[in-house]
Enzyme design. Structure first.
Site, short mmCIF file in Angstrom:
data_model
loop_
_atom_site.label_atom_id
_atom_site.label_comp_id
_atom_site.label_asym_id
_atom_site.label_seq_id
_atom_site.Cartn_x
_atom_site.Cartn_y
_atom_site.Cartn_z
N ARG A 1 3.48 -15.99 -10.71
CA ARG A 1 4.68 -15.15 -10.58
C ARG A 1 4.55 -13.86 -11.37
NH1 ARG A 1 8.04 -20.37 -11.78
NH2 ARG A 1 7.38 -19.80 -13.88
N HIS B 1 -4.62 1.79 -9.21
CA HIS B 1 -4.37 1.80 -7.76
C HIS B 1 -3.26 2.80 -7.39
CE1 HIS B 1 -6.81 -1.96 -6.67
NE2 HIS B 1 -7.12 -1.62 -7.90
N SER C 1 -2.87 -4.76 -4.37
CA SER C 1 -2.99 -4.78 -5.83
C SER C 1 -2.23 -3.61 -6.42
CB SER C 1 -4.46 -4.68 -6.24
OG SER C 1 -4.56 -4.39 -7.63
N ASN D 1 0.93 -21.05 -10.70
CA ASN D 1 1.98 -20.16 -11.20
C ASN D 1 1.38 -18.76 -11.27
OD1 ASN D 1 3.85 -18.62 -12.40
ND2 ASN D 1 4.03 -19.81 -14.28
N GLY E 1 -3.67 -8.67 -7.45
CA GLY E 1 -4.25 -8.68 -6.11
C GLY E 1 -5.15 -9.89 -5.93
N GLU F 1 -7.06 -1.91 -2.05
CA GLU F 1 -7.46 -0.53 -2.37
C GLU F 1 -6.83 0.48 -1.43
OE1 GLU F 1 -11.73 -0.42 -2.30
OE2 GLU F 1 -11.90 -1.76 -4.01
N ARG G 1 12.18 -24.12 -4.26
CA ARG G 1 13.14 -23.05 -4.59
C ARG G 1 12.82 -21.75 -3.87
NH1 ARG G 1 13.91 -23.53 -11.14
NH2 ARG G 1 14.71 -25.66 -11.08
N TRP H 1 -15.25 -7.02 -3.09
CA TRP H 1 -14.76 -7.24 -4.45
C TRP H 1 -14.88 -8.74 -4.74
CZ3 TRP H 1 -14.39 -4.17 -8.28
CH2 TRP H 1 -13.73 -4.59 -9.45
N THR I 1 12.02 -12.99 -16.71
CA THR I 1 11.19 -13.69 -15.72
C THR I 1 11.65 -13.34 -14.31
OG1 THR I 1 12.60 -15.62 -15.91
CG2 THR I 1 10.61 -15.61 -17.25
C1 PLP Z 1 -10.80 -4.88 -2.68
C2 PLP Z 1 -10.13 -5.51 -3.87
N1 PLP Z 1 -9.61 -6.74 -3.75
C3 PLP Z 1 -8.99 -7.34 -4.77
C4 PLP Z 1 -8.85 -6.72 -5.99
C5 PLP Z 1 -8.18 -7.44 -7.10
O1 PLP Z 1 -6.99 -6.86 -7.53
P1 PLP Z 1 -6.44 -7.14 -9.00
O2 PLP Z 1 -7.24 -6.32 -9.94
O3 PLP Z 1 -5.00 -6.71 -8.93
O4 PLP Z 1 -6.58 -8.58 -9.26
C6 PLP Z 1 -9.38 -5.45 -6.18
C7 PLP Z 1 -9.27 -4.78 -7.48
O5 PLP Z 1 -9.45 -3.63 -7.70
C8 PLP Z 1 -10.05 -4.83 -5.09
O6 PLP Z 1 -10.60 -3.61 -5.23
#
Ligand code: PLP
Length: 408
Positions: free
Chosen positions: A255, A195, A190, A253, A56, A168, A226, A90, A29
């Site tokens: 993490r 990526h 992300s 959570n 992300g 991205e 913490r 997104w 962890t």
């Molecule tokens: C512009 C954008 N934001 C957020 C995300 C979300 O990332 P994750 O897939 O790591 O949750 C992505 C995913 O490709 C993205 O293209």
């Protein structure tokens, strides 16, 4: 048939060794491996602090929560406040805004950068129409750093908070040489497997604010004290709780695990090489397609080989034939038949998604965003992953030229 996928795994021996060593340590962890990766990421993106999370999407969620419910300061955003977001978006850039009680307002994109158009944002802000616009949430799309100057000006003129989704665009730099989104209060990343670097799943937030960083530490982990810089002062104030179980704020959570931290560090050491491979492929494709009806969207960059700004997560194209809508279909079918995977730019015009009609009824009609409509109907992307072999790269360039030769 030679296949050219949108992405493939870029794990190497170093990553496998890092995984083995974490597994053998018994510490699985979040711990020292994650902390070391965070330090390395802060150096990479030029921020004072970097907090790793499990995706992300979680990074975007935490950024909004941190503005709504800071542990000590006054909230920077209140429920009902409006946040400007680009119409080519997104989903999990937009969803935390409504999930946490805010109101997204969509802005059309610039056709050359695919990012929020600053002129459209300006005119919306000048109209306001009763909307309490308090923040700008930019997406730096597909490896292209948004030029922040115009948005910084807007933020200063209208007292707005600047947030950046850089999920991205790790490795992308703006003209002043700074990492994409540097002027923002927080920026998200992300490390999903397609990526620039991967921890399989994973993400993170860069910030220069020690207060925001403390709150993100709590929010990543149940609202706990913490790990905060003021952890001991909370402990001494509390007489009613066990000091090891002090919950000072709201939280989730989200993490990450040690394995992800360890893989991240080994991946980061390959980032310059990964970026070179992506840029090299983009340059080859740009020059092969010059003068045809399939144009690489390069944010105005004419000579990619000499331009380190762009980090090319995928290769986006605009079809400029006499009938670009059917030209796009023709080109994508031709490429798919030859094993070259294609996809829309992000989600296309996000206002066309059924979820937007259902959950953001105030978003308006997709047709009100003409540049995003063109992205939806006339543009597509292919992969630019550094793991592509020379044979795959040559096949990709040949197939793109073949597709272009069908269009008039
Ligand atoms: C512009 C954008 N934001 C957020 C995300 C979300 O990332 P994750 O897939 O790591 O949750 C992505 C995913 O490709 C993205 O293209």
């Amino acid at each position: 048939m030679i296949e050219v996928p949108l992405a493939s795994l870029s794990m190497d021996d170093l990553s496998s060794k890092a995984i083995d060593s974490v597994l053998n340590s018994g510490n699985l962890t979040m711990g020292s491996e994650v902390a070391k990766f965070e330090e390395a990421m802060a150096r990479e993106v030029g921020s004072k602090h970097f907090l790793m999370v499990n995706s992300g999407s979680s990074a975007n969620l935490l950024m909004i929560e941190a503005l709504l419910r800071p542990v000590k300061d006054k909230p920077k955003l209140l429920p009902g406040d409006a946040v400007l977001v680009p119409a080519v978006a997104w989903p999990t850039t937009v969803w935390p805004i409504i999930q946490l009680g805010l109101n997204p307002i969509f802005v059309d994109v610039d056709k050359d950068t695919l990012a929020m158009d600053p002129l459209q944002a300006k005119s919306l802000l000048e109209k306001q129409d009763g909307a309490k616009i308090r923040a700008l949430f930019l997406i730096h799309p597909l490896g292209l750093a948004v030029d922040m100057a115009a948005f910084e000006e807007l933020a200063a003129a209208h007292n707005l908070i600047l947030l950046s989704d850089v999920c991205e665009s790790l490795g992308a730099r703006s003209l002043n040489g700074k990492a994409a989104g540097s002027a923002s209060v927080m920026r998200s990343y992300s490390f999903y497997f397609s990526h620039h670097i991967t921890t399989m799943e994973g993400g993170g937030i860069a910030t220069d604010s020690p207060e925001v960083y403390d709150d993100l530490i709590s929010m990543r982990s149940h609202g706990w004290s913490r790990g905060r810089s003021d952890e001991t002062s909370w402990t001494s104030q509390q007489t009613q709780t066990d000091s090891r179980f002090n919950f000072v704020g709201t939280g989730f959570n989200v993490r990450p695990m040690e394995i992800q931290g360890a893989i991240g560090r080994s991946q980061l050491s390959n980032l310059p090489e990964f970026l070179r491979a992506r840029r090299h492929l983009a340059a080859e494709v740009q020059s092969a397609l010059r003068g045809t009806s399939i144009n690489l969207i390069s944010g105005g960059v004419e000579n990619i080989a000499d331009n380190p700004q762009h980090s090319w997560m995928l290769l986006p194209f605009r079809v400029t034939s006499s009938d670009p809508r059917s030209g796009r279909t023709l080109a994508c079918n031709y490429l798919e038949e030859r094993g070259v995977a294609t996809r829309p730019i992000l989600t296309g015009n996000f206002l066309r998604q059924p979820s937007v009609r259902r959950f953001i009824p105030t978003a308006g009609s997709a047709c009100n965003f003409p540049a995003s409509e063109k992205v939806h109907e006339e543009c597509f992307m292919v992969g630019a992953h550094p793991s592509l072999s020379q044979v795959q790269r040559e096949h990709l360039v040949r197939s793109l030229m073949g597709a272009a030769s069908l269009l008039t």
